[in-house]
Write a protein that holds these residues in place. Structure first.
Motif, PDB file in Angstrom:
ATOM      1  N   GLY A 142     -17.591  -7.912   4.764  1.00  0.00           N
ATOM      2  CA  GLY A 142     -16.247  -7.381   4.614  1.00  0.00           C
ATOM      3  C   GLY A 142     -15.282  -8.452   4.159  1.00  0.00           C
ATOM      4  N   LEU A 143     -14.162  -8.019   3.584  1.00  0.00           N
ATOM      5  CA  LEU A 143     -13.121  -8.954   3.159  1.00  0.00           C
ATOM      6  C   LEU A 143     -11.854  -8.206   2.816  1.00  0.00           C
ATOM      7  CD1 LEU A 143     -12.761  -8.758  -0.204  1.00  0.00           C
ATOM      8  CD2 LEU A 143     -15.003  -9.803  -0.087  1.00  0.00           C
ATOM      9  N   HIS A 144     -10.768  -8.922   2.796  1.00  0.00           N
ATOM     10  CA  HIS A 144      -9.487  -8.420   2.301  1.00  0.00           C
ATOM     11  C   HIS A 144      -9.212  -9.142   0.985  1.00  0.00           C
ATOM     12  CE1 HIS A 144      -9.168  -7.225   6.528  1.00  0.00           C
ATOM     13  NE2 HIS A 144      -8.348  -6.280   6.084  1.00  0.00           N
ATOM     14  N   ALA A 145      -8.968  -8.383  -0.071  1.00  0.00           N
ATOM     15  CA  ALA A 145      -8.807  -8.946  -1.410  1.00  0.00           C
ATOM     16  C   ALA A 145      -7.367  -9.336  -1.697  1.00  0.00           C
ATOM     17  CB  ALA A 145      -9.276  -7.942  -2.453  1.00  0.00           C
ATOM     18  N   LEU A 146      -7.219 -10.485  -2.327  1.00  0.00           N
ATOM     19  CA  LEU A 146      -5.902 -10.873  -2.818  1.00  0.00           C
ATOM     20  C   LEU A 146      -5.475  -9.915  -3.925  1.00  0.00           C
ATOM     21  CD1 LEU A 146      -6.253 -14.747  -3.154  1.00  0.00           C
ATOM     22  CD2 LEU A 146      -4.912 -13.490  -1.461  1.00  0.00           C
ATOM     23  N   PRO A 147      -4.157  -9.693  -4.063  1.00  0.00           N
ATOM     24  CA  PRO A 147      -3.700  -8.866  -5.181  1.00  0.00           C
ATOM     25  C   PRO A 147      -4.205  -9.476  -6.497  1.00  0.00           C
ATOM     26  CG  PRO A 147      -1.902  -9.299  -3.659  1.00  0.00           C
ATOM     27  CD  PRO A 147      -3.059 -10.166  -3.229  1.00  0.00           C
ATOM     28  N   GLY A 148      -4.694  -8.643  -7.353  1.00  0.00           N
ATOM     29  CA  GLY A 148      -5.217  -9.115  -8.633  1.00  0.00           C
ATOM     30  C   GLY A 148      -6.715  -9.339  -8.632  1.00  0.00           C
ATOM     31  N   SER A 149      -7.328  -9.429  -7.462  1.00  0.00           N
ATOM     32  CA  SER A 149      -8.781  -9.626  -7.427  1.00  0.00           C
ATOM     33  C   SER A 149      -9.526  -8.364  -6.993  1.00  0.00           C
ATOM     34  CB  SER A 149      -9.141 -10.799  -6.512  1.00  0.00           C
ATOM     35  OG  SER A 149      -8.760 -10.531  -5.178  1.00  0.00           O
ATOM     36  N   PRO A 163      -5.346  -0.219   1.871  1.00  0.00           N
ATOM     37  CA  PRO A 163      -4.534  -1.313   2.406  1.00  0.00           C
ATOM     38  C   PRO A 163      -4.642  -1.394   3.930  1.00  0.00           C
ATOM     39  CG  PRO A 163      -3.177   0.266   1.172  1.00  0.00           C
ATOM     40  CD  PRO A 163      -4.549   0.818   1.249  1.00  0.00           C
ATOM     41  N   ASP A 164      -4.589  -2.608   4.420  1.00  0.00           N
ATOM     42  CA  ASP A 164      -4.688  -2.864   5.861  1.00  0.00           C
ATOM     43  C   ASP A 164      -3.353  -3.432   6.333  1.00  0.00           C
ATOM     44  OD1 ASP A 164      -5.216  -3.777   8.440  1.00  0.00           O
ATOM     45  OD2 ASP A 164      -7.165  -4.619   7.921  1.00  0.00           O
ATOM     46  N   SER A 165      -2.632  -2.660   7.129  1.00  0.00           N
ATOM     47  CA  SER A 165      -1.300  -3.100   7.594  1.00  0.00           C
ATOM     48  C   SER A 165      -1.398  -4.345   8.474  1.00  0.00           C
ATOM     49  CB  SER A 165      -0.604  -1.970   8.348  1.00  0.00           C
ATOM     50  OG  SER A 165      -1.379  -1.570   9.464  1.00  0.00           O
ATOM     51  N   ASP A 166      -2.546  -4.583   9.091  1.00  0.00           N
ATOM     52  CA  ASP A 166      -2.727  -5.786   9.905  1.00  0.00           C
ATOM     53  C   ASP A 166      -2.946  -7.036   9.061  1.00  0.00           C
ATOM     54  OD1 ASP A 166      -2.466  -4.319  12.244  1.00  0.00           O
ATOM     55  OD2 ASP A 166      -4.640  -4.046  12.486  1.00  0.00           O
ATOM     56  N   GLU A 168      -1.223  -7.775   5.952  1.00  0.00           N
ATOM     57  CA  GLU A 168      -0.164  -7.800   4.940  1.00  0.00           C
ATOM     58  C   GLU A 168      -0.388  -6.794   3.818  1.00  0.00           C
ATOM     59  OE1 GLU A 168       0.104 -11.879   3.700  1.00  0.00           O
ATOM     60  OE2 GLU A 168       0.375 -12.582   5.750  1.00  0.00           O
ATOM     61  N   GLY A 169      -1.055  -5.682   4.127  1.00  0.00           N
ATOM     62  CA  GLY A 169      -1.286  -4.643   3.140  1.00  0.00           C
ATOM     63  C   GLY A 169      -2.391  -4.942   2.139  1.00  0.00           C
ATOM     64  N   LEU A 170      -3.148  -6.028   2.366  1.00  0.00           N
ATOM     65  CA  LEU A 170      -4.252  -6.336   1.457  1.00  0.00           C
ATOM     66  C   LEU A 170      -5.305  -5.232   1.548  1.00  0.00           C
ATOM     67  CD1 LEU A 170      -4.749 -10.167   2.121  1.00  0.00           C
ATOM     68  CD2 LEU A 170      -3.533  -9.079   0.216  1.00  0.00           C
ATOM     69  N   ILE A 171      -5.956  -4.963   0.436  1.00  0.00           N
ATOM     70  CA  ILE A 171      -6.989  -3.930   0.372  1.00  0.00           C
ATOM     71  C   ILE A 171      -8.261  -4.461   1.038  1.00  0.00           C
ATOM     72  CG2 ILE A 171      -8.376  -2.452  -1.134  1.00  0.00           C
ATOM     73  CD1 ILE A 171      -5.628  -1.772  -1.861  1.00  0.00           C
ATOM     74  N   TYR A 172      -8.845  -3.638   1.905  1.00  0.00           N
ATOM     75  CA  TYR A 172     -10.085  -4.003   2.585  1.00  0.00           C
ATOM     76  C   TYR A 172     -11.279  -3.453   1.804  1.00  0.00           C
ATOM     77  CZ  TYR A 172     -13.716  -4.531   6.079  1.00  0.00           C
ATOM     78  OH  TYR A 172     -14.867  -4.881   6.732  1.00  0.00           O
ATOM     79  N   PHE A 173     -12.287  -4.317   1.601  1.00  0.00           N
ATOM     80  CA  PHE A 173     -13.530  -3.965   0.925  1.00  0.00           C
ATOM     81  C   PHE A 173     -14.692  -4.286   1.852  1.00  0.00           C
ATOM     82  CE2 PHE A 173     -10.638  -4.524  -2.581  1.00  0.00           C
ATOM     83  CZ  PHE A 173     -11.058  -3.604  -3.536  1.00  0.00           C
TER      84      PHE A 173
END
Length: 180
Positions: A142-149, A163-166, A168-173
């Motif tokens: 698992g990971l949270h992706a930086l915007p643009g990646s 997005p994961d509110s915990d 900073e809204g980064l997308i979880y993959f």
């Protein structure tokens, strides 16, 4: 850990590299060679503290840090957490969590087209999956992706969970388990 790997040059030629445990020389490459370009081009990972990540990997068994090098030059870095993270799926299975993954600026298609090397990020991601198998987590990563990646993780067939509110809204993959 040291493994020979094969990558592709920007022209499509096969290049032999090394996937290995991160060491001080890899930090030096990040700080003296990568970081200036990352700052000039305003990359999201420009101020990542790889020295802290390596220190954690050296001191805490739950962290691991890896590098890819070609011709003794660092081409990619990755920091994993292997014990505390769980899947965001209802089963909450253990997984390897990619805390950070970065490739050298000259290997980023947005900065250099064609990139000097192709496959650095993918090779690191596949190594995280291999570590998951070795640890008995059935390939879950698992990971949270930086915007643009986010597109990179989509192209690598990771399932997207929004997005994961915990975080900073980064997308979880997440990669779910590998079936035998």
């Amino acid at each position: 850990m040291r493994r020979s790997i094969q990558l592709l040059s920007g022209t499509g030629a096969i290049v032999t590299g090394l996937l290995c445990d991160m060491r001080e020389r890899h930090l030096e490459d990040f700080e003296t060679i990568w970081q200036g370009t990352l700052r000039l081009t305003d990359q999201a990972d420009r101020d990542w503290r790889w020295n802290y990540k390596l220190q954690q990997a050296d001191q805490a068994v739950r962290y691991e840090a890896y590098a890819i090098e070609v011709d003794s030059l660092t081409q990619g870095l990755m920091w994993l957490e292997t014990q505390w993270h769980r899947s965001q799926l209802p089963q909450r299975d253990r997984l390897v969590y990619v805390e950070a993954l970065a490739v050298a600026p000259w290997n980023r298609r947005l900065l250099e087209d064609p990139p000097y090397l192709r496959g650095v990020g993918r090779t690191l991601l596949l190594w995280a999956r291999q570590r998951s198998l070795e640890l008995g987590y059935d390939g879950r990563v698992g990971l949270h992706a930086l915007p643009g990646s986010e597109g990179f993780y989509r192209r690598n067939q990771m399932a997207e969970y929004g997005p994961d509110s915990d975080k900073e809204g980064l997308i979880y993959f997440e990669y779910s388990l590998i079936r035998g």
